[in-house]
Write a protein that holds these residues in place. Structure first.
Motif, PDB file in Angstrom:
ATOM      1  N   ALA A  89       0.907  -1.060  -0.197  1.00 18.95           N
ATOM      2  CA  ALA A  89      -0.138   0.078  -0.065  1.00 18.95           C
ATOM      3  C   ALA A  89       0.854   1.265   0.019  1.00 18.95           C
ATOM      4  N   SER A  90       1.981   1.208   0.707  1.00 21.93           N
ATOM      5  CA  SER A  90       2.682   2.345   0.538  1.00 21.93           C
ATOM      6  C   SER A  90       3.817   2.370  -0.492  1.00 21.93           C
ATOM      7  N   GLY A  91       3.987   1.444  -1.300  1.00 11.09           N
ATOM      8  CA  GLY A  91       4.714   1.477  -2.313  1.00 11.09           C
ATOM      9  C   GLY A  91       4.366   2.480  -3.292  1.00 11.09           C
ATOM     10  N   PRO A  92       3.150   2.447  -4.030  1.00  8.16           N
ATOM     11  CA  PRO A  92       3.073   3.432  -4.994  1.00  8.16           C
ATOM     12  C   PRO A  92       2.967   4.930  -4.538  1.00  8.16           C
ATOM     13  N   SER A  93       2.576   5.029  -3.299  1.00  7.29           N
ATOM     14  CA  SER A  93       2.542   6.466  -2.720  1.00  7.29           C
ATOM     15  C   SER A  93       3.931   7.216  -2.563  1.00  7.29           C
ATOM     16  N   LYS A  94       4.867   6.217  -2.357  1.00  8.06           N
ATOM     17  CA  LYS A  94       6.278   6.526  -2.422  1.00  8.06           C
ATOM     18  C   LYS A  94       6.767   6.904  -3.635  1.00  8.06           C
ATOM     19  N   THR A  95       6.526   6.029  -4.761  1.00  4.37           N
ATOM     20  CA  THR A  95       7.016   6.389  -5.930  1.00  4.37           C
ATOM     21  C   THR A  95       6.603   7.685  -6.649  1.00  4.37           C
ATOM     22  N   SER A  96       5.157   8.033  -6.325  1.00  4.16           N
ATOM     23  CA  SER A  96       4.797   9.528  -6.873  1.00  4.16           C
ATOM     24  C   SER A  96       4.816  10.275  -5.862  1.00  4.16           C
ATOM     25  N   LYS A  97       5.808  11.192  -5.994  1.00  2.34           N
ATOM     26  CA  LYS A  97       5.933  12.156  -4.681  1.00  2.34           C
ATOM     27  C   LYS A  97       4.878  13.210  -4.740  1.00  2.34           C
ATOM     28  N   VAL A  98       4.710  13.843  -5.978  1.00  6.05           N
ATOM     29  CA  VAL A  98       3.595  14.722  -6.405  1.00  6.05           C
ATOM     30  C   VAL A  98       2.326  14.177  -6.213  1.00  6.05           C
ATOM     31  N   PRO A  99       1.540  14.985  -5.194  1.00  3.33           N
ATOM     32  CA  PRO A  99       0.040  14.278  -5.173  1.00  3.33           C
ATOM     33  C   PRO A  99      -0.624  14.466  -6.643  1.00  3.33           C
ATOM     34  N   ILE A 100      -1.138  13.304  -7.113  1.00  3.74           N
ATOM     35  CA  ILE A 100      -1.758  13.393  -8.433  1.00  3.74           C
ATOM     36  C   ILE A 100      -3.232  13.491  -8.124  1.00  3.74           C
ATOM     37  N   PRO A 101      -3.674  14.526  -8.911  1.00  8.38           N
ATOM     38  CA  PRO A 101      -5.043  15.007  -8.681  1.00  8.38           C
ATOM     39  C   PRO A 101      -5.719  13.770  -9.105  1.00  8.38           C
ATOM     40  N   THR A 102      -7.225  13.659  -8.640  1.00 10.03           N
ATOM     41  CA  THR A 102      -7.990  12.822  -9.032  1.00 10.03           C
ATOM     42  C   THR A 102      -8.563  12.822 -10.505  1.00 10.03           C
ATOM     43  N   VAL A 103      -8.339  11.687 -11.035  1.00  9.74           N
ATOM     44  CA  VAL A 103      -8.397  11.588 -12.496  1.00  9.74           C
ATOM     45  C   VAL A 103     -10.107  11.316 -12.966  1.00  9.74           C
ATOM     46  N   VAL A 104     -10.520  12.368 -13.783  1.00 12.62           N
ATOM     47  CA  VAL A 104     -11.826  12.215 -14.138  1.00 12.62           C
ATOM     48  C   VAL A 104     -11.952  11.326 -15.425  1.00 12.62           C
ATOM     49  N   VAL A 105     -12.908  10.360 -15.560  1.00 13.04           N
ATOM     50  CA  VAL A 105     -13.061   9.685 -16.779  1.00 13.04           C
ATOM     51  C   VAL A 105     -14.530  10.309 -17.045  1.00 13.04           C
ATOM     52  N   ASP A 106     -14.511  10.807 -18.227  1.00 11.46           N
ATOM     53  CA  ASP A 106     -15.841  11.168 -18.882  1.00 11.46           C
ATOM     54  C   ASP A 106     -15.960  11.025 -20.355  1.00 11.46           C
ATOM     55  N   GLU A 107     -16.584  11.824 -21.110  1.00  9.90           N
ATOM     56  CA  GLU A 107     -16.897  11.955 -22.581  1.00  9.90           C
ATOM     57  C   GLU A 107     -15.484  12.307 -23.106  1.00  9.90           C
ATOM     58  N   ASN A 108     -15.023  13.409 -22.346  1.00  9.53           N
ATOM     59  CA  ASN A 108     -13.860  14.104 -22.752  1.00  9.53           C
ATOM     60  C   ASN A 108     -12.617  13.186 -22.582  1.00  9.53           C
ATOM     61  N   HIS A 109     -12.543  12.509 -21.614  1.00  7.79           N
ATOM     62  CA  HIS A 109     -11.434  11.839 -21.130  1.00  7.79           C
ATOM     63  C   HIS A 109     -11.769  10.507 -21.298  1.00  7.79           C
ATOM     64  N   PRO A 110     -11.863   9.747 -22.355  1.00  7.68           N
ATOM     65  CA  PRO A 110     -12.306   8.342 -22.366  1.00  7.68           C
ATOM     66  C   PRO A 110     -11.158   7.548 -21.727  1.00  7.68           C
ATOM     67  N   PHE A 111     -11.751   6.213 -21.103  1.00 10.60           N
ATOM     68  CA  PHE A 111     -10.802   5.445 -20.713  1.00 10.60           C
ATOM     69  C   PHE A 111     -11.747   4.103 -20.634  1.00 10.60           C
ATOM     70  N   GLU A 112     -11.331   3.226 -21.574  1.00  8.25           N
ATOM     71  CA  GLU A 112     -12.126   1.929 -21.438  1.00  8.25           C
ATOM     72  C   GLU A 112     -11.427   0.884 -20.484  1.00  8.25           C
ATOM     73  N   LEU A 113     -11.825   0.778 -19.304  1.00  6.63           N
ATOM     74  CA  LEU A 113     -11.404  -0.030 -18.232  1.00  6.63           C
ATOM     75  C   LEU A 113     -11.074  -1.660 -18.950  1.00  6.63           C
ATOM     76  N   GLU A 114     -12.121  -2.216 -19.353  1.00  4.97           N
ATOM     77  CA  GLU A 114     -12.044  -3.688 -19.742  1.00  4.97           C
ATOM     78  C   GLU A 114     -11.112  -3.618 -21.044  1.00  4.97           C
ATOM     79  N   THR A 115     -11.044  -2.797 -21.657  1.00  8.85           N
ATOM     80  CA  THR A 115      -9.955  -3.238 -23.056  1.00  8.85           C
ATOM     81  C   THR A 115      -8.564  -3.049 -22.508  1.00  8.85           C
ATOM     82  N   TYR A 116      -8.520  -1.912 -21.685  1.00  9.84           N
ATOM     83  CA  TYR A 116      -7.383  -1.556 -21.090  1.00  9.84           C
ATOM     84  C   TYR A 116      -6.700  -2.873 -20.273  1.00  9.84           C
ATOM     85  N   MET A 117      -7.567  -3.279 -19.355  1.00  8.03           N
ATOM     86  CA  MET A 117      -7.145  -4.499 -18.466  1.00  8.03           C
ATOM     87  C   MET A 117      -6.972  -5.681 -19.277  1.00  8.03           C
TER      88      MET A 117
END
Lengths: 467, 494
Positions: B12-40
């Motif tokens: 759990a602590s692993g990823p938070s260590k690598t990304s020092k800059v807090p990454i904003p919450t990522v939005v998934v909507d029409e303008n920011h398409p993201f297909e979870l199933e195909t991606y995974m």
């Protein structure tokens, strides 16, 4: 009775071998000032005379006798000629100022002596000159006549060494007096001749502090005269002076160096490469080092930092420089803007240099910067500043031919100095011995490094002791 | 079991260590398409869970979906502790996120029976492997010991205990007899390091494998073997080179060395060479994205043309993510607005990649800066509002960007903030050269003066020394009588 006593500090110089025939008369006059006076006036060989004066009378009473008046209250100094009997006067006068300050000779006499003495003779007894200088300073302090002593010392200093490029113990005394009495302007003629020669044979009583104090005080004087470039160089000399352990003067000079550099360049440069590492560490721990981080844009943080460390700055007597540095901060911030913008309105500038809402102050600063030629810009009626294209460091015109010639000549002169120095070192005994040894070792191969080791160890061991 | 629990917190602590800059919450909507199933679908094994955890914590809107997917994936693995990791990530996202997330129980359930079974199975397997190792060690059969260590390493890796796995792999090195073995060990370690995203250690093992490869290629030469073996050796090299290059590229990306990473990504061999790493560690689309972004952020236009667009091997990777080609082409034809829009549109995809995530911000900035610099290059003056239409920003935004670029020295120009014009600096090189020469001369002279004085001081032995009676190391500051006098000076310019 004479011998078992510890050697007084004045007798550090190697005594000249005394010529035997002169010994009897020396013992004749051993205890009387009159006899000595006769000797001074009659003896033409100054080396013999110097030796005689040096061993005159038993040590405990020597200064008292030298500093006393003739029986009947007559001043022995009046009987002597400044030019011809410089050596005699030197001994008598310095002793008088130290021992018998009440009966001090009139200032006019001292002044005349300083202006007119014979440097050749004086150089025979350099420690006496130092002694005299200290006496003059004391006198000036007692009589509250600082200007007098500074002037006399300046005369003494100009004529005493073979040239002003030689460092003498007087330099430090003179410069300290100048700075302590805030007579900075009188220091500049001396300061402008940079020190390049150190001659232990001529001035055996030189101490490392003489170099440090002279350049530190010199830097101080230049800083007070707002000649930042020179001040920087002087402080740099102090900081970069050879040191086994950092001296307090070097640390103080380092602090001032940072401030001066911030004022002069808007940022502090790295210390000279050969600075003592301990000194660098000490300096890094001072609040001065932290100033560099916020200078010049983040004035708010700068002010907080200064407020927090105010006590330190005051204790170091640097608060004046710190304030000056803070005053210069907006100038540097504006100068940085010239690289980025062609035109800006005054409120915009104010915002950029964190002086929001103080438009008049900003305008004043800009005007004064334009006047001093720090930036090349003009100000229109509606408060728009237009910066000209060329950055102020680059001359707008092409240099004239003579200027280039001058620069070339200067470079050639430097090259000549360096090559002469190299030849001198190349033929010096030390260098040849070392070079020969390296060569021998190469011949013998790495099998016998013992000899070198021996050489390396013995001198440094004894050296540490006499340090 | 407690080993695995400890590992869960580490994970759990692993990823938070690598990304020092807090990454904003990522939005998934029409303008920011993201297909979870195909991606995974591109990923298998542990990395799939890692990615899903990453997605859960970054994109709350698709977190429930990801959680379901993760639970389904876990069953194909053998590490029940992963349930915990996924759940805690989800709960954290639920507690932090502004969007209310449905409770875990509504979406998926932990298959307790499977957990118990797997734990028991793991326990048995471990016992078995450890007994094996002990036997082999007693018998002192080198090869068998190595294999036992390797198997244990694999086992621990599969149950997520990376530290112990690493220990066994490195231990197996002592029993390696051939370069092939060393290579195998190095690759296993690299796999772990990549999964852990421990970028700084990766190069060490790459160099080790390189050395092993070199030896295996040079040995046949010495023994004057027929040409066939030599060819085989170089084939061997080719087989592993792509994996090593990929590991190198990833470590450079991880350390923010974008220019080096771009070169490494672009010289990767065809995707077939990844064999078991494809899907397990990386998908071809990831390589296309990482490589292209790094190249755009660090390479010159001509380099991009020759190394990205005309690179056939890399072209195959790009086929997996067609929009990458659009970005590059828009960039090459100076349609910077399109570039920036595409970057924004697919930022979700970029942020949700575990390797790229913490670098998206920097990379986007770099690409934007390069775009501005490139755009301004041919002009001597340009109106800021014209730039604003090209880049799709407001004039103020353009001004801010340009000013920061001028201050960092990337644009040689100045801003006319009244008329909103950017003007290139006119240099008088001749005058500058003269001024520079003169300055260098006077600096040299002053340095000479100071050095000569210093030399003289040393010759005369006027060196600051520790005062008598004090040991040199304790004498931090040599006191001097004059000092007190000096520091009594009244302050300056009052």
């Amino acid at each position: 009775m004479n011998d078992p006593l510890p050697t007084p500090p004045l007798q550090t110089a190697a005594a000249e071998p005394p010529p035997p025939p002169d010994d009897p008369p020396a013992s004749d006059v051993s205890n009387s000032l009159e006899g000595l006076l006769v000797q001074i006036t009659s003896q033409d060989d100054y080396e013999i005379l110097n030796h005689m004066l040096r061993i005159f009378a038993p040590i405990e009473v020597r200064e008292t006798i030298l500093g006393s008046l003739l029986p009947g209250g007559a001043d022995p100094l009046q009987a002597l000629d400044v030019k011809r009997n410089t050596l005699g006067i030197l001994y008598l006068l310095s002793a008088r100022l130290q021992v018998n300050a009440a009966a001090a000779p009139p200032p006019q006499f001292i002044e005349a002596f300083c202006q007119d003495f014979d440097p050749e003779q004086a150089r025979l007894a350099p420690e006496r000159v130092t002694f005299l200088a200290k006496g003059i300073l004391q006198l000036g302090q007692q009589a509250n006549e600082a200007i007098f002593s500074v002037k006399a010392l300046a005369d003494l200093l100009v004529r005493f060494p073979p040239s002003l490029h030689y460092l003498t113990p007087l330099h430090a005394l003179f410069m300290t007096a100048c700075v302590a009495n805030r007579l900075f302007a009188s220091a500049t003629p001396i300061l402008s001749e940079s020190i390049t020669e150190i001659d232990i044979a001529l001035f055996p009583d030189l101490h490392y502090t003489d170099n440090l104090v002279y350049h530190y005080a010199g830097g101080f004087a230049y800083a007070a005269l707002n000649q930042w470039e020179e001040a920087e160089e002087f402080f740099e000399i102090v900081v970069g002076a050879p040191a086994q352990v950092p001296s307090a003067i070097q640390l103080e000079a380092g602090k001032k160096l940072i401030l001066v550099q911030l004022i002069k360049d808007g940022k502090s440069a790295a210390l000279p490469r050969y600075t003592n590492p301990n000194l660098q560490r000490l300096l890094k721990n001072t609040p001065y080092f932290g100033l560099n981080r916020h200078y010049p844009q983040q004035q708010a943080q700068l002010r907080i930092l200064i407020e927090k460390e105010k006590e330190t700055f005051e204790k170091d007597q640097n608060i004046g420089l710190v304030k000056l540095m803070l005053e210069h901060a907006p100038r540097w911030a504006i100068k940085k803007l010239t690289g980025t913008y062609l035109t800006l309105s005054i409120p915009e500038i104010g915002k950029a240099i964190s002086m929001e809402g103080q438009d008049e102050a900003v305008q004043r600063i800009i005007l004064s910067m334009i006047e001093k030629g720090e930036i090349d810009a003009w100000l229109s009626m509606d408060g728009i500043v237009t910066f000209n294209d060329s950055p102020p460091t680059v001359p707008t015109r092409i240099l004239t031919r003579t200027e280039i010639d001058v620069a070339l000549k200067e470079a050639q002169r430097q090259a000549a100095i360096l090559s002469a120095l190299e030849r001198e070192i190349g033929k010096s005994r030390d260098f040849l011995v070392k070079a020969a040894r390296v060569k021998d070792n190469d011949w013998v191969g790495p099998g016998v490094p013992d000899e070198d080791l021996m050489f390396g160890v013995t001198p440094s061991g004894s050296w540490a002791e006499d340090a | 079991m407690d080993v695995e629990m400890a590992d869960a917190t580490e994970q759990a602590s692993g990823p938070s260590k690598t990304s020092k800059v807090p990454i904003p919450t990522v939005v998934v909507d029409e303008n920011h398409p993201f297909e979870l199933e195909t991606y995974m679908a591109n990923y298998t094994g542990r990395i799939a869970i890692d990615r899903l955890v990453h997605i859960i914590s970054l994109a709350p809107s698709i977190a429930p979906q990801a959680l379901q997917l993760a639970f389904r994936h876990i069953q194909s693995l053998r590490d029940p502790a992963l349930y915990q990791v996924v759940l805690s990530a989800y709960e954290q996202a639920a507690s932090l996120g502004s969007v209310p997330l449905p409770a875990v129980n509504d979406i998926a359930t932990v298959d307790q029976r499977w957990v118990d079974e797997t734990n028991a199975k793991n326990q048995n397997e471990r016992m078995k492997l450890e007994v094996e190792l002990k036997t082999y060690t007693n018998n002192m059969i080198k090869e068998s010991i190595r294999m036992a260590h390797r198997d244990l390493g694999e086992f621990y890796k599969s149950v997520g205990d990376y530290t112990t796995a690493l220990k066994h792999f490195t231990k197996s090195r002592e029993f390696c007899t051939t370069n092939q073995h060393i290579l195998e060990m190095c690759l296993s370690v690299l796999e772990i390091l990549i999964e852990q995203r421990n970028y700084s250690h990766i190069p060490t093992y790459i160099f080790k494998s390189d050395a092993a490869l070199d030896q295996s290629t040079s040995v046949p030469e010495n023994s004057k073997a027929p040409v066939g073996t030599k060819a085989k050796a170089s084939a061997e090299r080719e087989r592993y080179q792509t994996k090593l290059d990929f590991a190198m590229a990833l470590s450079q990306l991880g350390q923010g060395l974008y220019d080096k990473a771009a070169h490494s990504f672009l010289k990767l061999g065809p995707s077939a060479k990844f064999d078991d790493w494809a899907g397990k560690l990386v998908a071809p689309g990831d390589i296309a994205i990482c490589g292209t972004l790094c190249a755009l952020a660090s390479m010159s236009r001509s380099a991009i043309k020759s190394r990205v667009l005309e690179n056939e091997t890399f072209g195959v990777y790009i086929e997996h993510e067609p929009y990458v080609r659009d970005i590059v082409e828009a960039y090459m034809s100076n349609r910077f607005k399109v570039v920036l829009e595409l970057l924004e549109r697919f930022s979700t995809r970029h942020y949700l990649d575990i390797y790229l995530s913490s670098h998206v911000h920097d990379l986007t900035n770099l690409i934007r800066n390069r775009a501005i610099v490139l755009y301004f290059q041919p002009f001597s003056t340009i109106k800021l509002d014209r730039m604003s239409t090209v880049f799709g920003w407001s004039v103020d935004e353009v001004e801010r960007q340009v000013v920061s670029l001028i201050q960092s020295g990337e644009i040689q120009g100045r801003v006319d903030s009244q008329n909103k014009i950017l003007k290139a600096k006119q240099m008088d090189s001749r005058a500058q050269l003269f001024a520079k020469a003169l300055k260098a001369g006077s600096e040299m002279q002053s340095a000479n003066r100071k050095l000569l004085l210093r030399m003289r001081l040393q010759q005369a032995d006027l060196v600051v020394k520790p005062p008598k009676g004090q040991k040199p190391e304790s004498a931090a500051v040599a006191p001097s009588s004059q000092m007190s006098q000096i520091s009594e000076f009244s302050p300056l310019n009052e």
